[in-house]
Design a protein around this motif. Structure first.
Motif, PDB file in Angstrom:
ATOM      1  N   GLU A 168       0.845  -1.188   0.000  1.00  0.00           N
ATOM      2  CA  GLU A 168       0.000   0.000   0.000  1.00  0.00           C
ATOM      3  C   GLU A 168       0.879   1.234   0.000  1.00  0.00           C
ATOM      4  N   GLN A 169       0.351   2.308  -0.568  1.00  0.00           N
ATOM      5  CA  GLN A 169       1.168   3.492  -0.784  1.00  0.00           C
ATOM      6  C   GLN A 169       1.691   4.111   0.506  1.00  0.00           C
ATOM      7  N   ARG A 170       1.089   3.792   1.624  1.00  0.00           N
ATOM      8  CA  ARG A 170       1.568   4.353   2.880  1.00  0.00           C
ATOM      9  C   ARG A 170       2.985   3.871   3.203  1.00  0.00           C
ATOM     10  N   TYR A 171       3.327   2.673   2.732  1.00  0.00           N
ATOM     11  CA  TYR A 171       4.624   2.098   3.044  1.00  0.00           C
ATOM     12  C   TYR A 171       5.469   1.765   1.813  1.00  0.00           C
ATOM     13  N   GLY A 172       4.844   1.660   0.647  1.00  0.00           N
ATOM     14  CA  GLY A 172       5.568   1.243  -0.546  1.00  0.00           C
ATOM     15  C   GLY A 172       5.471   2.253  -1.673  1.00  0.00           C
ATOM     16  N   LEU A 173       6.460   2.222  -2.558  1.00  0.00           N
ATOM     17  CA  LEU A 173       6.552   3.192  -3.644  1.00  0.00           C
ATOM     18  C   LEU A 173       6.082   2.615  -4.976  1.00  0.00           C
ATOM     19  N   VAL A 192       6.162  -7.874  -0.054  1.00  0.00           N
ATOM     20  CA  VAL A 192       5.448  -6.642   0.271  1.00  0.00           C
ATOM     21  C   VAL A 192       6.433  -5.479   0.312  1.00  0.00           C
ATOM     22  N   ALA A 193       6.075  -4.403  -0.366  1.00  0.00           N
ATOM     23  CA  ALA A 193       6.940  -3.231  -0.456  1.00  0.00           C
ATOM     24  C   ALA A 193       6.810  -2.348   0.780  1.00  0.00           C
ATOM     25  N   MET A 194       7.947  -2.090   1.408  1.00  0.00           N
ATOM     26  CA  MET A 194       8.049  -1.084   2.472  1.00  0.00           C
ATOM     27  C   MET A 194       9.259  -0.209   2.158  1.00  0.00           C
ATOM     28  N   ASN A 195       9.338   0.240   0.917  1.00  0.00           N
ATOM     29  CA  ASN A 195      10.503   0.987   0.448  1.00  0.00           C
ATOM     30  C   ASN A 195      10.242   2.481   0.309  1.00  0.00           C
ATOM     31  N   ALA A 196       9.228   2.973   1.017  1.00  0.00           N
ATOM     32  CA  ALA A 196       8.956   4.410   1.020  1.00  0.00           C
ATOM     33  C   ALA A 196      10.046   5.150   1.796  1.00  0.00           C
ATOM     34  N   ILE A 197      10.042   6.474   1.681  1.00  0.00           N
ATOM     35  CA  ILE A 197      10.936   7.329   2.459  1.00  0.00           C
ATOM     36  C   ILE A 197      10.209   7.700   3.750  1.00  0.00           C
ATOM     37  N   PHE A 198      10.677   7.184   4.878  1.00  0.00           N
ATOM     38  CA  PHE A 198       9.948   7.344   6.131  1.00  0.00           C
ATOM     39  C   PHE A 198      10.484   8.514   6.949  1.00  0.00           C
ATOM     40  N   HIS A 199       9.555   9.351   7.431  1.00  0.00           N
ATOM     41  CA  HIS A 199       9.881  10.405   8.381  1.00  0.00           C
ATOM     42  C   HIS A 199       9.476   9.942   9.773  1.00  0.00           C
ATOM     43  N   ASN A 200       9.757  10.755  10.763  1.00  0.00           N
ATOM     44  CA  ASN A 200       9.524  10.357  12.148  1.00  0.00           C
ATOM     45  C   ASN A 200       8.080   9.970  12.434  1.00  0.00           C
ATOM     46  N   ASP A 201       7.139  10.600  11.735  1.00  0.00           N
ATOM     47  CA  ASP A 201       5.734  10.369  12.050  1.00  0.00           C
ATOM     48  C   ASP A 201       5.279   8.949  11.741  1.00  0.00           C
ATOM     49  N   LYS A 202       6.027   8.201  10.913  1.00  0.00           N
ATOM     50  CA  LYS A 202       5.613   6.838  10.571  1.00  0.00           C
ATOM     51  C   LYS A 202       6.460   5.758  11.233  1.00  0.00           C
ATOM     52  N   GLU A 253       0.636  11.664  -8.275  1.00  0.00           N
ATOM     53  CA  GLU A 253       0.903  11.937  -6.867  1.00  0.00           C
ATOM     54  C   GLU A 253       0.184  10.926  -5.986  1.00  0.00           C
ATOM     55  N   ASP A 254       0.804  10.630  -4.873  1.00  0.00           N
ATOM     56  CA  ASP A 254       0.174   9.796  -3.856  1.00  0.00           C
ATOM     57  C   ASP A 254       0.691  10.245  -2.499  1.00  0.00           C
ATOM     58  N   GLU A 255       0.523   9.425  -1.504  1.00  0.00           N
ATOM     59  CA  GLU A 255       0.929   9.801  -0.150  1.00  0.00           C
ATOM     60  C   GLU A 255       2.436  10.022  -0.040  1.00  0.00           C
ATOM     61  N   ASN A 256       3.200   9.437  -0.965  1.00  0.00           N
ATOM     62  CA  ASN A 256       4.651   9.572  -0.936  1.00  0.00           C
ATOM     63  C   ASN A 256       5.165  10.777  -1.700  1.00  0.00           C
ATOM     64  N   GLY A 257       4.265  11.548  -2.305  1.00  0.00           N
ATOM     65  CA  GLY A 257       4.693  12.747  -3.010  1.00  0.00           C
ATOM     66  C   GLY A 257       4.431  12.681  -4.504  1.00  0.00           C
ATOM     67  N   THR A 258       5.325  13.307  -5.269  1.00  0.00           N
ATOM     68  CA  THR A 258       5.172  13.431  -6.717  1.00  0.00           C
ATOM     69  C   THR A 258       6.203  12.551  -7.414  1.00  0.00           C
ATOM     70  N   HIS A 259       5.750  11.814  -8.417  1.00  0.00           N
ATOM     71  CA  HIS A 259       6.613  10.897  -9.145  1.00  0.00           C
ATOM     72  C   HIS A 259       6.537  11.227 -10.637  1.00  0.00           C
ATOM     73  N   ILE A 260       7.690  11.369 -11.277  1.00  0.00           N
ATOM     74  CA  ILE A 260       7.756  11.573 -12.720  1.00  0.00           C
ATOM     75  C   ILE A 260       8.458  10.355 -13.312  1.00  0.00           C
ATOM     76  N   MET A 261       7.802   9.732 -14.288  1.00  0.00           N
ATOM     77  CA  MET A 261       8.270   8.468 -14.825  1.00  0.00           C
ATOM     78  C   MET A 261       8.890   8.629 -16.214  1.00  0.00           C
TER      79      MET A 261
END
Length: 309
Positions: free
Chosen positions: A31-36, A63-73, A214-222
């Motif tokens: 899920e986008q909360r944890y994966g890119l 399962v993808a957990m490769n997002a960029i995590f800040h302190n809040d997560k 865009e999603d919870e992880n920000g903006t992505h250009i492909m």
């Protein structure tokens, strides 16, 4: 001869059945909360169902957990990893050491795949993370064939290489498109924007369209093109690359399924009947070209040249 795993990104739980029948060996979900940049959104209930499905087919699920995590997560990671371990997923894909450290604390038996996107570029770094606990390294898409083969020769971990699909050129944690619309006094709903297939940056000079969402992880250009090396698998099969990935992000389920069938054929022939592979590989490429979206040209990425977008 050892066959590389065929790893594919499903768009939904039901799509896993199609990919299994098409010949996929493993799927990567999340899920986008944890994966890119995943092809579909998978809730906890979906993950449980996905595990049950892949077991029917003898497949694996990562399962993808490769997002960029800040302190809040950070405080959430333990609960999610415990859930994944209890559910029986085969591996967690990570880039942030916070995931690795949390796995050590709450699920030390969990298999880890290291995927930092652009920074997996040499075998020393792959082995560093292997000695920290990762069992696989997902190589950067910007490497050429020579570098990939050299890394595999010296690697102490499994090596995964993307062989098909688009790649990410840019990511910002900021909601760039949403901020732009807000600045104009317009309303833009960002939630589920990862499924929007109609937003592009257009380069008039090159006549290229760069998908953007865009999603919870920000903006992505492909990338404007899709990698496709179905006709150039021999060296990597001979080198013992462990996993070939088809990335289906922003593609339709039917397209992903058909591409999976063609790569299944290519991998089997390349490993079992090289002469027949050499005879059929151009035809396999032509079949992909026939179903390829018109605005998504195929190329070989960085495998044989320094691609510049």
């Amino acid at each position: 001869m050892k066959k590389p795993e065929l790893l594919v990104t499903p768009t939904s739980v039901s799509h896993i059945h199609d990919l299994a029948n098409a010949g996929a060996d493993a799927v990567i979900i999340g899920e986008q909360r944890y994966g890119l940049r995943l092809a579909g959104e998978f809730s906890r209930a979906d993950v449980k169902e996905a595990v049950n499905i892949v077991r029917q087919y003898g497949m694996k699920v990562y399962v993808a957990m490769n997002a960029i995590f800040h302190n809040d997560k950070v405080d959430e990671l333990g609960d999610y990893i415990t859930f994944l371990a209890d559910t029986g997923v085969d591996a967690i894909v990570f880039g942030d050491p916070a995931v690795l450290m949390t796995v050590r604390e709450v699920a030390p038996h969990m298999k880890l795949h290291w995927n930092p996107e652009t920074t997996a570029t040499n075998w020393y770094t792959c082995n560093y993370w292997g000695r920290k606990g990762a069992k696989r390294a997902v190589l950067a898409r910007e490497l050429n064939m020579e570098a990939i083969l050299e890394i595999k020769e010296h690697a102490e971990v499994e090596i995964e290489v993307q062989v098909h699909g688009m790649t990410c050129m840019y990511q910002s944690k900021r909601s760039l498109i949403g901020n732009y619309f807000e600045y104009q006094g317009k309303v833009m709903e960002i939630e589920r924007k990862k499924y929007e297939k109609g937003m592009f940056l257009y380069d008039k000079e090159r006549d290229s369209k760069y998908p953007i969402f865009e999603d919870e992880n920000g903006t992505h250009i492909m990338s404007p093109n899709d990698i496709c090396i179905i006709d150039e698998l021999s060296e990597m099969v001979d080198a013992g690359i462990d996993s070939f990935k088809i990335d289906g992000v922003l593609h339709e389920p039917g397209y992903i399924t058909e591409v999976t069938k063609l790569y299944r054929r290519a991998i089997d022939l390349c490993a079992e009947n090289r002469e027949q592979y050499e005879k059929e590989k151009d035809e396999l490429l032509a079949k992909i070209e026939a179903i390829q979206p018109k605005h998504r040209p195929l190329d070989t990425g960085f495998f044989f040249k320094e691609t510049v977008y």
